[in-house]
Design a protein around this motif. Structure first.
Motif: not given
Length: 377
Positions: A285-314
């Protein structure tokens, strides 16, 4: 090369991906065209499409494309094939399930010229279906068979690649893992409005994206010690928006949860301190990438490629269920600094998820498969 991108719905991440890729390929000296659906998209997306069409050499054509298999697909099919032949592509790149079918079928269809190269990016699509169901089994079989008439598949996450292998088996064509990318400007921090809410949901208002889970989780959050209720904004549109607005009213949240029509995500992020991605399924999801790039703190479900962005044990990961989402939302409110420290390094983000890296890798994939099929000509 003459490159045509084909996809159905010009909204969300697929549209963002195709737009960025097309403009970058034009800047690289290629001629690019787009064929997509004419029946979806808000005024926001329609304006963006009109602007994009004026920026690409082969233009942008829109025609009706049904989301589900329908007799009307015959009209869409013939109309799409006609557009392809008019554009005379060297490469047809389909995105999503419907675009993937059209690109491979009509790229293989007999024609008077040299057959174009056929590429496919699933972006989740048919891979979201449960492989134990009849529908899921049919889609898995189709994916496996269509890979026989494909020159290359681009996966946007390793999760998507592993899902394809599990459900459809080893594809009969070359594959590459190529992450979605952001522009350099998107790594600039986004300031907060003075009256910023606590949480932001932004995306399509449909079941897959979990907006109902966001509302249910938000409704269960306790008030603070000083009696302050958490606040939230939801930005987007879609088939479920009316039902979601009713859900908010029924839960008595209308004074603390506001809806807004689609807008650029950097504009939306001014309205909230934290971003929540409650999706039931995703690819990358672009939303995760865009939020993190903009300096926002975020939480997200452990689905798809999201753990590849946030880290497997985030600590920012959760399951797509309202109690799990509510737990992370409450923990984030209680200790925002802890979650901010757990966000990925922005230098890593900029190096790994850039538009230039994405477009160069995809275009090189075209060139490599062209060399295999036609030699160096």
């Amino acid at each position: 090369m003459r490159i045509v991108h084909c996809f159905r719905s010009p909204v969300g991440g697929i549209f963002r991906h195709v737009r960025d890729l097309s403009l970058r390929q034009e800047a690289m000296g290629h001629q690019v065209g787009i064929v997509c659906d004419s029946t979806t998209g808000t005024a926001f997306e329609n304006e963006a499409l009109e602007r994009l069409g004026s920026q690409i050499s082969l233009g942008l054509d829109r025609l009706p494309m049904q989301r589900h298999i329908s007799p009307r697909d015959l009209f869409s099919a013939f109309a799409t094939h006609k557009r392809f032949m008019t554009m005379k592509p060297d490469v047809i790149h389909g995105h999503g399930a419907k675009g993937g079918v059209f690109s491979r079928v009509f790229g293989t269809w007999p024609n008077r010229g040299r057959r174009p190269l056929r590429f496919y990016s699933p972006h989740g699509g048919s891979l979201h279906y449960d492989e134990t169901t009849r529908t899921g089994k049919i889609f898995a079989l189709l994916e496996r068979q269509f890979s026989r008439i494909c020159d290359g598949i681009c996966f946007v996450s390793d999760y998507e690649r592993q899902t394809f292998l599990r459900k459809a088996g080893e594809p009969h064509c070359a594959t590459r893992l190529i992450y979605n990318g952001l522009s350099e400007e998107e790594f600039e921090p986004v300031p907060l409005d003075k009256d910023a809410a606590d949480f932001l949901f932004i995306g399509m208002m449909r079941d897959l994206k979990g907006p109902d889970l966001f509302i249910d989780a938000f409704a269960s959050l306790p008030t603070s010690d000083d009696g302050r209720r958490p606040t939230a904004v939801m930005v987007g549109d879609g088939p479920d928006r009316q039902a979601l607005e009713f859900q908010v009213r029924e839960l008595g949240l209308a004074d603390v949860l506001q809806f807004h029509d689609p807008m650029p995500i950097r504009q939306a992020m001014r309205m909230a301190r934290h971003v929540v991605q409650p999706s039931r399924a995703e690819a990358m999801p672009y939303t995760v990438l865009e939020a993190l790039a903009a300096g926002r703190t975020m939480i997200a479900t452990r689905v798809g490629g999201i753990p590849e962005i946030l880290g497997l044990n985030s600590i920012a990961l959760m399951t797509p269920h309202a109690p799990s989402i509510a737990d992370r939302m409450a923990a984030l409110l209680a200790n925002p600094n802890r979650f901010a420290a757990a966000m990925p390094d922005r230098r890593f983000m900029a190096d790994t998820f850039s538009i230039e890296t994405m477009a160069n890798a995809i275009t090189q994939f075209y060139q490599d498969r062209k060399s295999v099929r036609f030699g160096d000509s």
